[in-house]
Design a protein around this motif. Structure first.
Motif, PDB file in Angstrom:
ATOM      1  N   LEU A   6       0.746  -1.398   0.082  1.00 13.96           N
ATOM      2  CA  LEU A   6       0.320  -0.126   0.082  1.00 13.96           C
ATOM      3  C   LEU A   6       0.770   0.980   0.390  1.00 13.96           C
ATOM      4  O   LEU A   6       1.838   1.281   0.602  1.00 13.96           O
ATOM      5  N   THR A   7       0.506   2.460  -0.682  1.00 14.46           N
ATOM      6  CA  THR A   7       1.043   3.042  -0.442  1.00 14.46           C
ATOM      7  C   THR A   7      -0.119   4.256   0.229  1.00 14.46           C
ATOM      8  O   THR A   7      -0.756   4.746  -0.251  1.00 14.46           O
ATOM      9  N   ILE A   8       0.717   5.320   0.477  1.00 11.95           N
ATOM     10  CA  ILE A   8      -0.409   6.418   1.612  1.00 11.95           C
ATOM     11  C   ILE A   8       0.030   7.588   1.287  1.00 11.95           C
ATOM     12  O   ILE A   8       1.207   8.023   2.262  1.00 11.95           O
ATOM     13  N   GLN A   9      -0.885   8.559   1.599  1.00 12.73           N
ATOM     14  CA  GLN A   9      -0.517   9.933   1.479  1.00 12.73           C
ATOM     15  C   GLN A   9      -1.103  10.637   2.229  1.00 12.73           C
ATOM     16  O   GLN A   9      -2.742  10.456   2.292  1.00 12.73           O
ATOM     17  N   ALA A  10      -0.317  10.964   3.652  1.00 12.02           N
ATOM     18  CA  ALA A  10      -1.223  11.044   4.278  1.00 12.02           C
ATOM     19  C   ALA A  10      -0.899  13.430   5.300  1.00 12.02           C
ATOM     20  O   ALA A  10       0.138  13.628   5.439  1.00 12.02           O
ATOM     21  N   ASN A  11      -1.456  13.496   5.849  1.00  4.74           N
ATOM     22  CA  ASN A  11      -1.524  14.778   6.445  1.00  4.74           C
ATOM     23  C   ASN A  11      -0.359  14.903   7.554  1.00  4.74           C
ATOM     24  O   ASN A  11      -0.862  13.535   8.592  1.00  4.74           O
ATOM     25  N   LYS A  12       0.652  15.416   8.025  1.00  4.56           N
ATOM     26  CA  LYS A  12       1.410  15.191   8.837  1.00  4.56           C
ATOM     27  C   LYS A  12       0.844  15.848  10.141  1.00  4.56           C
ATOM     28  O   LYS A  12       0.651  17.304  10.242  1.00  4.56           O
ATOM     29  N   ARG A  13       0.556  14.881  10.771  1.00  5.76           N
ATOM     30  CA  ARG A  13       0.161  15.230  12.312  1.00  5.76           C
ATOM     31  C   ARG A  13       0.328  14.404  13.442  1.00  5.76           C
ATOM     32  O   ARG A  13       0.955  12.897  13.071  1.00  5.76           O
ATOM     33  N   THR A  38       8.873  11.625   5.234  1.00  3.53           N
ATOM     34  CA  THR A  38       7.802  13.343   5.824  1.00  3.53           C
ATOM     35  C   THR A  38       8.156  14.798   4.639  1.00  3.53           C
ATOM     36  O   THR A  38       9.435  14.560   4.133  1.00  3.53           O
ATOM     37  N   GLU A  39       7.338  15.522   4.640  1.00  3.07           N
ATOM     38  CA  GLU A  39       7.356  16.686   3.361  1.00  3.07           C
ATOM     39  C   GLU A  39       6.977  17.435   4.093  1.00  3.07           C
ATOM     40  O   GLU A  39       5.636  16.920   3.557  1.00  3.07           O
ATOM     41  N   ASN A  40       7.188  18.365   3.978  1.00  2.00           N
ATOM     42  CA  ASN A  40       6.198  19.912   4.097  1.00  2.00           C
ATOM     43  C   ASN A  40       4.913  19.392   5.155  1.00  2.00           C
ATOM     44  O   ASN A  40       5.650  18.836   6.510  1.00  2.00           O
ATOM     45  N   ASP A  41       4.230  19.149   5.057  1.00  2.00           N
ATOM     46  CA  ASP A  41       3.055  18.965   5.950  1.00  2.00           C
ATOM     47  C   ASP A  41       2.670  17.905   5.552  1.00  2.00           C
ATOM     48  O   ASP A  41       0.980  17.318   5.733  1.00  2.00           O
ATOM     49  N   THR A  42       3.098  16.817   4.274  1.00  2.00           N
ATOM     50  CA  THR A  42       2.431  15.130   4.260  1.00  2.00           C
ATOM     51  C   THR A  42       3.611  14.588   4.793  1.00  2.00           C
ATOM     52  O   THR A  42       4.491  15.063   5.127  1.00  2.00           O
ATOM     53  N   ILE A  43       2.867  13.323   5.006  1.00  2.00           N
ATOM     54  CA  ILE A  43       3.601  12.086   5.336  1.00  2.00           C
ATOM     55  C   ILE A  43       3.249  11.340   4.290  1.00  2.00           C
ATOM     56  O   ILE A  43       2.331  11.140   3.669  1.00  2.00           O
ATOM     57  N   SER A  44       4.498  10.334   3.809  1.00  2.00           N
ATOM     58  CA  SER A  44       4.313   9.251   3.118  1.00  2.00           C
ATOM     59  C   SER A  44       4.604   8.070   2.983  1.00  2.00           C
ATOM     60  O   SER A  44       5.790   8.023   3.656  1.00  2.00           O
ATOM     61  N   LEU A  45       4.338   7.546   3.043  1.00  2.00           N
ATOM     62  CA  LEU A  45       4.123   5.540   3.928  1.00  2.00           C
ATOM     63  C   LEU A  45       3.894   4.592   2.903  1.00  2.00           C
ATOM     64  O   LEU A  45       2.898   4.669   1.539  1.00  2.00           O
ATOM     65  N   LYS A  46       4.704   3.634   2.958  1.00  2.00           N
ATOM     66  CA  LYS A  46       4.530   2.421   2.050  1.00  2.00           C
ATOM     67  C   LYS A  46       4.967   1.339   2.581  1.00  2.00           C
ATOM     68  O   LYS A  46       5.554   1.177   3.764  1.00  2.00           O
ATOM     69  N   ILE A  47       3.312   0.546   2.824  1.00  2.00           N
ATOM     70  CA  ILE A  47       3.398  -0.223   4.058  1.00  2.00           C
ATOM     71  C   ILE A  47       3.225  -1.964   3.135  1.00  2.00           C
ATOM     72  O   ILE A  47       2.046  -1.982   2.009  1.00  2.00           O
ATOM     73  N   PHE A  59      -8.963  -1.076   2.856  1.00  2.00           N
ATOM     74  CA  PHE A  59      -9.164  -0.070   1.960  1.00  2.00           C
ATOM     75  C   PHE A  59      -9.852   0.562   2.171  1.00  2.00           C
ATOM     76  O   PHE A  59     -10.004   1.882   2.284  1.00  2.00           O
ATOM     77  N   ASN A  60     -11.565   0.331   2.578  1.00  3.80           N
ATOM     78  CA  ASN A  60     -12.463   1.380   2.847  1.00  3.80           C
ATOM     79  C   ASN A  60     -12.396   2.016   4.409  1.00  3.80           C
ATOM     80  O   ASN A  60     -12.899   2.825   4.588  1.00  3.80           O
ATOM     81  N   GLN A  61     -11.959   1.615   4.975  1.00  3.91           N
ATOM     82  CA  GLN A  61     -11.434   1.852   6.506  1.00  3.91           C
ATOM     83  C   GLN A  61      -9.940   2.663   6.229  1.00  3.91           C
ATOM     84  O   GLN A  61     -10.366   3.992   6.963  1.00  3.91           O
ATOM     85  N   LEU A  62      -9.304   2.867   5.430  1.00  2.87           N
ATOM     86  CA  LEU A  62      -8.652   4.100   5.712  1.00  2.87           C
ATOM     87  C   LEU A  62      -8.755   5.166   5.121  1.00  2.87           C
ATOM     88  O   LEU A  62      -8.683   6.131   4.816  1.00  2.87           O
ATOM     89  N   ALA A  63      -9.950   4.428   4.122  1.00  4.83           N
ATOM     90  CA  ALA A  63     -10.211   5.970   2.967  1.00  4.83           C
ATOM     91  C   ALA A  63     -11.166   6.737   4.263  1.00  4.83           C
ATOM     92  O   ALA A  63     -11.401   8.030   3.998  1.00  4.83           O
ATOM     93  N   SER A  70      -4.175  10.697  -0.778  1.00 12.34           N
ATOM     94  CA  SER A  70      -4.562   9.469  -1.476  1.00 12.34           C
ATOM     95  C   SER A  70      -4.286   8.029  -0.153  1.00 12.34           C
ATOM     96  O   SER A  70      -3.298   7.659   0.269  1.00 12.34           O
ATOM     97  N   LEU A  71      -4.357   7.126  -1.090  1.00 13.50           N
ATOM     98  CA  LEU A  71      -4.571   5.689  -0.931  1.00 13.50           C
ATOM     99  C   LEU A  71      -4.207   4.636  -2.749  1.00 13.50           C
ATOM    100  O   LEU A  71      -5.107   5.024  -3.257  1.00 13.50           O
ATOM    101  N   GLY A  72      -3.289   4.147  -2.233  1.00 18.75           N
ATOM    102  CA  GLY A  72      -3.387   3.277  -3.838  1.00 18.75           C
ATOM    103  C   GLY A  72      -2.702   2.052  -3.532  1.00 18.75           C
ATOM    104  O   GLY A  72      -2.118   1.638  -2.103  1.00 18.75           O
TER     105      GLY A  72
END
Length: 74
Positions: A6-13, A38-47, A59-63, A70-72
């Motif tokens: 999975l690849t996930i882009q999320a707000n960095k909090r 992490t980049e600026n206000d975003t966190i990128s994850l490869k899981i 997928f449904n729950q993460l979305a 974004s989720l892929g």
């Protein structure tokens, strides 16, 4: 068991990573590998996860999480 990448882009909090991992665990998936950046206000994850369950359940729950941008799947 099936594995999924999975690849996930999320707000960095501060709580974002914890929420993502909690949803993955509660949906019956096991994390095999995790890479974050992490980049600026975003966190990128490869899981990489594994489970006998269908990936659509996860997928449904993460979305639904408010910080997920974004989720892929690879």
């Amino acid at each position: 068991m099936k594995t999924y990448d999975l690849t996930i882009q999320a707000n960095k909090r501060p709580e974002t990573l914890e929420r993502l991992l909690r949803v993955i665990r509660h949906r019956g998936f096991e994390v095999i590998a995790l890479q974050t950046q992490t980049e600026n206000d975003t966190i990128s994850l490869k899981i990489k996860v594994q489970s006998e369950r269908a990936i659509g359940l996860l997928f449904n729950q993460l979305a639904k999480l408010p910080d997920v941008v974004s989720l892929g799947e690879k």
